[in-house]
Motif scaffolding. Structure first.
Motif, PDB file in Angstrom:
ATOM      1  N   THR A  57       0.862  -1.173   0.000  1.00 57.27           N
ATOM      2  CA  THR A  57       0.000   0.000   0.000  1.00 57.27           C
ATOM      3  C   THR A  57       0.901   1.227   0.000  1.00 57.27           C
ATOM      4  N   CYS A  58       0.699   2.105  -0.972  1.00 54.68           N
ATOM      5  CA  CYS A  58       1.504   3.323  -1.059  1.00 54.68           C
ATOM      6  C   CYS A  58       1.228   4.160   0.198  1.00 54.68           C
ATOM      7  N   SER A  59       2.269   4.591   0.879  1.00 54.18           N
ATOM      8  CA  SER A  59       2.079   5.312   2.143  1.00 54.18           C
ATOM      9  C   SER A  59       1.588   6.735   1.917  1.00 54.18           C
ATOM     10  N   VAL A  60       1.602   7.201   0.640  1.00 54.18           N
ATOM     11  CA  VAL A  60       1.116   8.546   0.348  1.00 54.18           C
ATOM     12  C   VAL A  60      -0.358   8.497  -0.069  1.00 54.18           C
ATOM     13  N   CYS A  61      -0.662   7.760  -1.167  1.00 56.57           N
ATOM     14  CA  CYS A  61      -2.010   7.824  -1.738  1.00 56.57           C
ATOM     15  C   CYS A  61      -2.876   6.625  -1.349  1.00 56.57           C
ATOM     16  N   CYS A  62      -2.265   5.622  -0.687  1.00 58.65           N
ATOM     17  CA  CYS A  62      -2.992   4.419  -0.255  1.00 58.65           C
ATOM     18  C   CYS A  62      -3.451   3.533  -1.404  1.00 58.65           C
ATOM     19  N   PRO A  69       6.995   5.140  -2.209  1.00 64.38           N
ATOM     20  CA  PRO A  69       5.759   5.610  -2.839  1.00 64.38           C
ATOM     21  C   PRO A  69       5.570   5.037  -4.246  1.00 64.38           C
ATOM     22  N   CYS A  70       4.300   5.093  -4.680  1.00 67.30           N
ATOM     23  CA  CYS A  70       3.965   4.469  -5.954  1.00 67.30           C
ATOM     24  C   CYS A  70       4.463   5.326  -7.120  1.00 67.30           C
ATOM     25  N   ARG A  71       4.353   4.756  -8.309  1.00 68.29           N
ATOM     26  CA  ARG A  71       4.785   5.394  -9.552  1.00 68.29           C
ATOM     27  C   ARG A  71       4.129   6.775  -9.716  1.00 68.29           C
ATOM     28  N   ARG A  72       2.818   6.882  -9.441  1.00 66.91           N
ATOM     29  CA  ARG A  72       2.132   8.172  -9.663  1.00 66.91           C
ATOM     30  C   ARG A  72       2.524   9.201  -8.611  1.00 66.91           C
ATOM     31  N   CYS A  73       2.730   8.733  -7.390  1.00 64.72           N
ATOM     32  CA  CYS A  73       3.115   9.677  -6.332  1.00 64.72           C
ATOM     33  C   CYS A  73       4.518  10.215  -6.558  1.00 64.72           C
ATOM     34  N   SER A  74       5.378   9.430  -7.263  1.00 60.32           N
ATOM     35  CA  SER A  74       6.747   9.916  -7.452  1.00 60.32           C
ATOM     36  C   SER A  74       6.967  10.522  -8.843  1.00 60.32           C
TER      37      SER A  74
HETATM   38 ZN    ZN Z   1       0.892   6.657  -4.197  1.00 60.85          ZN
END
Ligand code: ZN
Lengths: 199, 389
Positions: A57-62, A69-74
C-alpha cells in the motif's frame, strides 16, 4: 475441495473462487491451460503466487502498488495542487483514461455506510487530511460513486477539508446513477470531470 | 402505450398460455378461482415490477417449478417492443427485445401501469404510508425518474437511521447525512408537491363525475403554501428541512431514530373539508380511490404519458349508477384498460363494444367470439407476435 487429489479438479475448484467465474468457465480455463505449452501454466502460477508479496500500500495515496511511494506519487510531471479522491484502486484507471486529470490520487478503500458499519475511521481519511495539512494542495476532486454512500462521503470530506483552506469539488452527475466509476465510459468521465461543481 | 400480446410460463396456476390483447379495453372474466386476477397480476408485474398480492415473488412461480416467465409485446412511442420478465433461483432477469437489462428507467419508459384493486381502499382509510406510496406512484406514472429519487431518499434515511441507532454518534458524520437528507428530501418534497398540484383538479373533476356530490381536495400537509413550480422552491424546502433537523436533533439522538423528513409527510385527502380517512364511508372511500386513480391517469396524460389502467374485481362493490358513470369514463380514456370481473354483463354496451372479452378458465384466457362461441386467441398464420433478438 482443495484437498482433492485430482490435480485438474483442484485447479477448477481454485479458479472457481474468482468472482464471476463459475464451475463451467473454470473447467474451460483449466482444459485450455492443459492444451498450452507447460511454461504457460508455470508463468501464470508464478505471477499469481508472487502477487501478495509484490504489492504494497503506497504510504502517500494508499493505492495498491509495486513500490512505496507508488509510480504516480513519485512522477514529477504530475501536479501537486490537485488530489482526486476515489473509493477503489480500480477507479484511478477510469479517471486516467479520461485524460482530464493530471494531479495526484487518494484511495479511500470504501465509502461511508452506517448500514455496513463503515465509518470515516475505517477509510483512509486521516491519511488524506495529513496530505492536505502538509500544504501545497489547492483542490480536492471527490470522485466517489454517484450513489447515496458516495454522496454522503463527499459531503463529509467537504466539511472536513474546506476549513483547511482547499477547494472541494465533486464530479458532475452524468455518470448513470448506480454505475461504479470503474465501469463508466471514458467520455462521460471526462465530461463529469470538466463540469465538476463546488461542494 | 398498449400491451398487444401476453405470454406466460409457469406463472401462478398457468403452465403455458398466450393471448392477443390488441384492444382499447381487455376484459378478463370467469368464475372465481379460475385465474383472471393472476393474469392481471402478470400485467402489473410487467408494468410495476411487483405484485399487488404477494411480496415474495418466489411464491408466484407455479407449484413444483423453478422458473416463471412473463413476456409481452408493447406498442408505444418507442415503437413495437418486447418485454420479458423471468424469475429463477430467487433472481429476476429483465429483457428488452431479448437483451438483458438492469436499466429500470428504460424498462418503465416502455411500460407502466396504474392499478385499482379493492384493497386500495386503504389509500383513503389506512395509514399515511399508503397515501405516500400512492403519491409516489402517481408521480412515477407521470415521470419514471421519480422512482430513483424516492429510492435513493429511502436509502439515505436508512443510512442515517443506522448511524443514529449506534451511539456514540460522530457529529461530523451526522452533519454529512443531514446535508444528504436535506438535499434528497427537498427534491422529493418538490416532486410530491408538483404531483399534488397536478392531481388536484383532475381529482375534483373525476370525483364529481363518479359521485355526483361532495367536494374533494388534496393537500400535502405542512407544504400547502409551497409553490413547487417556482425556482425558489428547492432552497425554501431545504431551509425548512435543515431548520427542522436542527430543532429535533437532541430528540433524534435520544431516540436513535430519524424523526424529520418527507418519509413522514402526510397527504391529506379531504371530503367536504374533512379528512376522508375518518369521515368517508367504505363506499365513499372506494369512489375516492377510483377518482384518485383517474386523476393519476389524467395527470400522466398531461405529462405526455398513457400508462395502462388495471382494475381488479370490478363490479361487486359499486352501485349501478356509479358503475355506469365509471364505465362511461373508461370508454373515453386514451389508456388501454384491463379489467377483471365475474360478470361482464355489468359493464354496459359501450364498454363491451370497445372491449376484447377473454374468458379465463384453468389459468388460460380464451377469446369469446363476437359472433358467439369461443375460439382460441392465437392468430393462425398471422405475423410473428414479436421480434426476437
Ligand atoms: Zn501513491
Amino acid at each position: 475441495m482443495s484437498q482433492d487429489l485430482d490435480p485438474l479438479r483442484r485447479v477448477v475448484a481454485q479458479l472457481a473462487r474468482f468472482p464471476g467465474i463459475g464451475e463451467r468457465t473454470a473447467t474451460r480455463l483449466a482444459y485450455w491451460l492443459l492444451r498450452q505449452p507447460p511454461e504457460t501454466a508455470r508463468e501464470i502460477g508464478e505471477a499469481v503466487a508472487g502477487l501478495p508479496d509484490a504489492m504494497v500500500t503506497c504510504s502517500v495515496c494508499c493505492d495498491i502498488a509495486a513500490t512505496d511511494p507508488c509510480r504516480r506519487c513519485s512522477d514529477p510531471r504530475r501536479s501537486d495542487e490537485a488530489i482526486c479522491v476515489v473509493e477503489r484502486p480500480q477507479d484511478i484507471a477510469a479517471i486516467e483514461q479520461s485524460g482530464g486529470f493530471h494531479g495526484r490520487y487518494h484511495v479511500l478503500h470504501g465509502a461511508i455506510s452506517p448500514l455496513d458499519g463503515v465509518g470515516p475511521d475505517d477509510l483512509r481519511v486521516r491519511e488524506l487530511v495529513a496530505r492536505i495539512e502538509a500544504g501545497g494542495v489547492v483542490e480536492v476532486v471527490v470522485a466517489t460513486d454517484p450513489d447515496v454512500e458516495g454522496d454522503a462521503t463527499a459531503l463529509y470530506l467537504a466539511r472536513l477539508l474546506k476549513p483547511l483552506g482547499v477547494r472541494v469539488t465533486r464530479l458532475a452527475h452524468g455518470i448513470a446513477v448506480g454505475t461504479e466509476l470503474e465501469y463508466a465510459d471514458r467520455s462521460s468521465v471526462a465530461r463529469a470531470l470538466e463540469n465538476r461543481r463546488e461542494l | 402505450m398498449r400491451l398487444e400480446r401476453l405470454e406466460l410460463g409457469d406463472w401462478r396456476n398457468a403452465a403455458r398460455t398466450a393471448f392477443d390483447s390488441d384492444a382499447g379495453v381487455v376484459v378478463l372474466h370467469g368464475e372465481n378461482g379460475q385465474g383472471k386476477t393472476n393474469l392481471l397480476e402478470a400485467v402489473w408485474m410487467l408494468g410495476a415490477l411487483r405484485s399487488f398480492r404477494e411480496a415474495r415473488v418466489g411464491r408466484l412461480v407455479r407449484h413444483g417449478r423453478e422458473e416463471a416467465r412473463i413476456a409481452a409485446v408493447v406498442v408505444g412511442r418507442s415503437g413495437r417492443r418486447r418485454l420479458e420478465w423471468r424469475w429463477r433461483g430467487g433472481a429476476r432477469t429483465l429483457l428488452v427485445d431479448g437483451v438483458p437489462t438492469r436499466d429500470l428507467g428504460a424498462w418503465f419508459a416502455i411500460l407502466r401501469a396504474v392499478l385499482f384493486c379493492p384493497e386500495q381502499v386503504g389509500i383513503v382509510r389506512g395509514g399515511p404510508a399508503e397515501r405516500r406510496a400512492f403519491l409516489d406512484r402517481a408521480a412515477f406514472a407521470a415521470d419514471p425518474g421519480h422512482l430513483e429519487v424516492a429510492r435513493a431518499y429511502r436509502r439515505a434515511v436508512r443510512q442515517r437511521a443506522a448511524l443514529l441507532a449506534a451511539p456514540p454518534v460522530d457529529p461530523d458524520q451526522l452533519a454529512a447525512w443531514d446535508a444528504d437528507l436535506v438535499a434528497r428530501g427537498a427534491e422529493l418534497v418538490r416532486r410530491r408537491a408538483l404531483a399534488v398540484a397536478a392531481l388536484r383538479e383532475p381529482f375534483r373533476e373525476a370525483h364529481r363525475a363518479l359521485a355526483g356530490a361532495g367536494e374533494v381536495d388534496l393537500r400535502l400537509r405542512g407544504w400547502a403554501e409551497l409553490d413547487a413550480a417556482s425556482p425558489a422552491a428547492i432552497p425554501a424546502i431545504r431551509e425548512r428541512l435543515a431548520r427542522l433537523l436542527e430543532e429535533r436533533r437532541p430528540e433524534e439522538l435520544r431516540q436513535g431514530r430519524v424523526l424529520v423528513g418527507p418519509h413522514r409527510d402526510e397527504l391529506d385527502i379531504l371530503l367536504d373539508g374533512r379528512p376522508a380517512r375518518v369521515h368517508a364511508s367504505q363506499g365513499q372511500a372506494r369512489t375516492l380511490v377510483l377518482a384518485l386513480k383517474l386523476a393519476e391517469l389524467e395527470a400522466a396524460r398531461r405529462a405526455g404519458e398513457t400508462p395502462l389502467f388495471l382494475l381488479d374485481d370490478l363490479g361487486g362493490e359499486l352501485d349501478r349508477r356509479r358503475m355506469e358513470r365509471l364505465t362511461r369514463r373508461l370508454v373515453a380514456l386514451p389508456n388501454q384498460v384491463w379489467l377483471t370481473t365475474t360478470d361482464p354483463g355489468l359493464l354496459g354496451g359501450a364498454l363491451r363494444r370497445k372491449a376484447k372479452l377473454l374468458e379465463v378458465a384453468g389459468g388460460r384466457a380464451r377469446r369469446q367470439g363476437r359472433r358467439g362461441g369461443t375460439a382460441a386467441s392465437r392468430r393462425p398464420g398471422g405475423p410473428p407476435p414479436a421480434r426476437r433478438a
